[in-house]
Design a protein around this motif. Structure first.
Motif, PDB file in Angstrom:
ATOM      1  N   SER A   1      33.642  64.496  53.463  1.00 50.30           N
ATOM      2  CA  SER A   1      34.563  65.165  52.535  1.00 50.30           C
ATOM      3  C   SER A   1      34.557  64.537  51.150  1.00 50.30           C
ATOM      4  CB  SER A   1      35.983  65.163  53.104  1.00 50.30           C
ATOM      5  OG  SER A   1      36.450  63.840  53.292  1.00 50.30           O
ATOM      6  N   GLN A   2      34.234  63.266  51.057  1.00 49.97           N
ATOM      7  CA  GLN A   2      34.191  62.619  49.746  1.00 49.97           C
ATOM      8  C   GLN A   2      33.145  63.300  48.853  1.00 49.97           C
ATOM      9  OE1 GLN A   2      34.269  61.136  52.697  1.00 49.97           O
ATOM     10  NE2 GLN A   2      35.479  59.252  52.655  1.00 49.97           N
ATOM     11  N   MET A   3      31.986  63.612  49.437  1.00 45.30           N
ATOM     12  CA  MET A   3      30.940  64.293  48.670  1.00 45.30           C
ATOM     13  C   MET A   3      31.316  65.745  48.412  1.00 45.30           C
ATOM     14  SD  MET A   3      28.144  64.006  46.990  1.00 45.30           S
ATOM     15  CE  MET A   3      27.411  62.440  47.504  1.00 45.30           C
ATOM     16  N   ARG A   4      31.901  66.399  49.402  1.00 45.99           N
ATOM     17  CA  ARG A   4      32.308  67.797  49.213  1.00 45.99           C
ATOM     18  C   ARG A   4      33.367  67.880  48.104  1.00 45.99           C
ATOM     19  NH1 ARG A   4      28.723  70.792  50.331  1.00 45.99           N
ATOM     20  NH2 ARG A   4      30.130  71.994  49.038  1.00 45.99           N
ATOM     21  N   ASN A   5      34.304  66.929  48.104  1.00 46.04           N
ATOM     22  CA  ASN A   5      35.352  66.899  47.089  1.00 46.04           C
ATOM     23  C   ASN A   5      34.753  66.754  45.692  1.00 46.04           C
ATOM     24  OD1 ASN A   5      37.279  64.887  45.378  1.00 46.04           O
ATOM     25  ND2 ASN A   5      38.500  66.347  46.542  1.00 46.04           N
ATOM     26  N   PHE A   6      33.751  65.899  45.563  1.00 43.47           N
ATOM     27  CA  PHE A   6      33.104  65.708  44.268  1.00 43.47           C
ATOM     28  C   PHE A   6      32.513  67.020  43.763  1.00 43.47           C
ATOM     29  CE2 PHE A   6      29.483  64.863  41.540  1.00 43.47           C
ATOM     30  CZ  PHE A   6      29.984  63.938  40.640  1.00 43.47           C
ATOM     31  N   TRP A   7      31.756  67.710  44.622  1.00 44.67           N
ATOM     32  CA  TRP A   7      31.115  68.953  44.191  1.00 44.67           C
ATOM     33  C   TRP A   7      32.133  70.067  43.971  1.00 44.67           C
ATOM     34  CZ3 TRP A   7      26.437  69.502  42.174  1.00 44.67           C
ATOM     35  CH2 TRP A   7      25.562  68.429  42.319  1.00 44.67           C
ATOM     36  N   ASP A   8      33.260  69.998  44.669  1.00 45.54           N
ATOM     37  CA  ASP A   8      34.314  70.989  44.437  1.00 45.54           C
ATOM     38  C   ASP A   8      34.900  70.877  43.027  1.00 45.54           C
ATOM     39  OD1 ASP A   8      34.033  72.095  46.919  1.00 45.54           O
ATOM     40  OD2 ASP A   8      35.790  71.111  47.799  1.00 45.54           O
ATOM     41  N   GLN A   9      34.644  69.768  42.361  1.00 51.74           N
ATOM     42  CA  GLN A   9      35.155  69.561  41.009  1.00 51.74           C
ATOM     43  C   GLN A   9      34.120  69.862  39.922  1.00 51.74           C
ATOM     44  OE1 GLN A   9      37.610  65.866  40.595  1.00 51.74           O
ATOM     45  NE2 GLN A   9      37.065  65.558  42.743  1.00 51.74           N
TER      46      GLN A   9
END
Length: 200
Positions: free
Chosen positions: A86-94
């Motif tokens: 989720s840390q990587m998914r959160n980054f790309w979500d931004q």
């Protein structure tokens, strides 16, 4: 001069080690500069320490705006239940602002990952990351069968045509093997060569 970013998230150090090998491979190509950055950790520090997270990683923290400065981005994240952490998914979500500008269109994208087991979702995680890069208009570079290490039957090993990978074992005690690191270096070289052809 082509610029390559190795962008990763690593909980216990496996992906960090792979990222360093990817960067090593990319740096072997003359006329290419390579940076390693990581995405922010979302787990509270106290819980991360209690859980044995590797918190002493030297790579600086990336921002979404950093992506615009590179000709290629190689993304590495561990697998959580068949998808990227989720840390990587959160980054790309931004990265909506980056997407709106089309800032990554035509640039090179690639992915690498880790799982605890051989069939723990490596390919689904890689495909998920690749889908995100495709939404940004990036040109995808996988891990070609020109790297014969992914066809070995001599050992349990990561690696697929979608990207480099490693298997950590159920307790996380297994660090990337020489073969897996060789695959990571190959992918780094391949991406750097491609970026140099396009932007060098």
């Amino acid at each position: 001069m082509a610029r390559v970013l190795v962008l990763y998230h690593s909980t216990y150090g496996h992906i960090e080690t792979m990222a360093e090998a990817v960067a090593e491979g990319a740096r072997s190509i003359e006329g290419v500069t390579v940076d390693i950055k990581r995405v922010p950790e979302l787990v509270p520090e106290e819980l991360a320490r209690e859980s044995g997270y590797k918190l002493d990683q030297s790579a600086p923290i990336a921002t979404a705006a950093d992506l615009e400065n590179y000709d290629a981005v190689i993304v590495g994240a561990g697998t959580r239940y068949g998808t990227a952490a989720s840390q990587m998914r959160n980054f790309w979500d931004q990265t909506g602002g980056v997407w709106m500008k089309g800032a990554l269109v035509g640039k090179v994208g690639a992915a690498f990952t880790s799982t605890a087991t051989q069939h723990g979702g490596q390919e689904t995680t890689l495909i998920g990351l690749i889908q995100t890069l495709l939404h940004h208009g990036m040109l995808i570079a996988g891990l070609p069968y020109a790297w014969s290490g992914q066809q070995t039957m001599d050992e349990i090993t990561g690696g697929s045509p979608y990207g480099a990978s490693t298997i950590t074992g159920g307790t996380g005690a297994r660090m990337p093997s020489d073969n897996e690191l060789d695959g990571a270096r190959f992918q780094g070289r391949y991406v750097a060569e491609t970026a140099k052809k396009l932007f060098g």
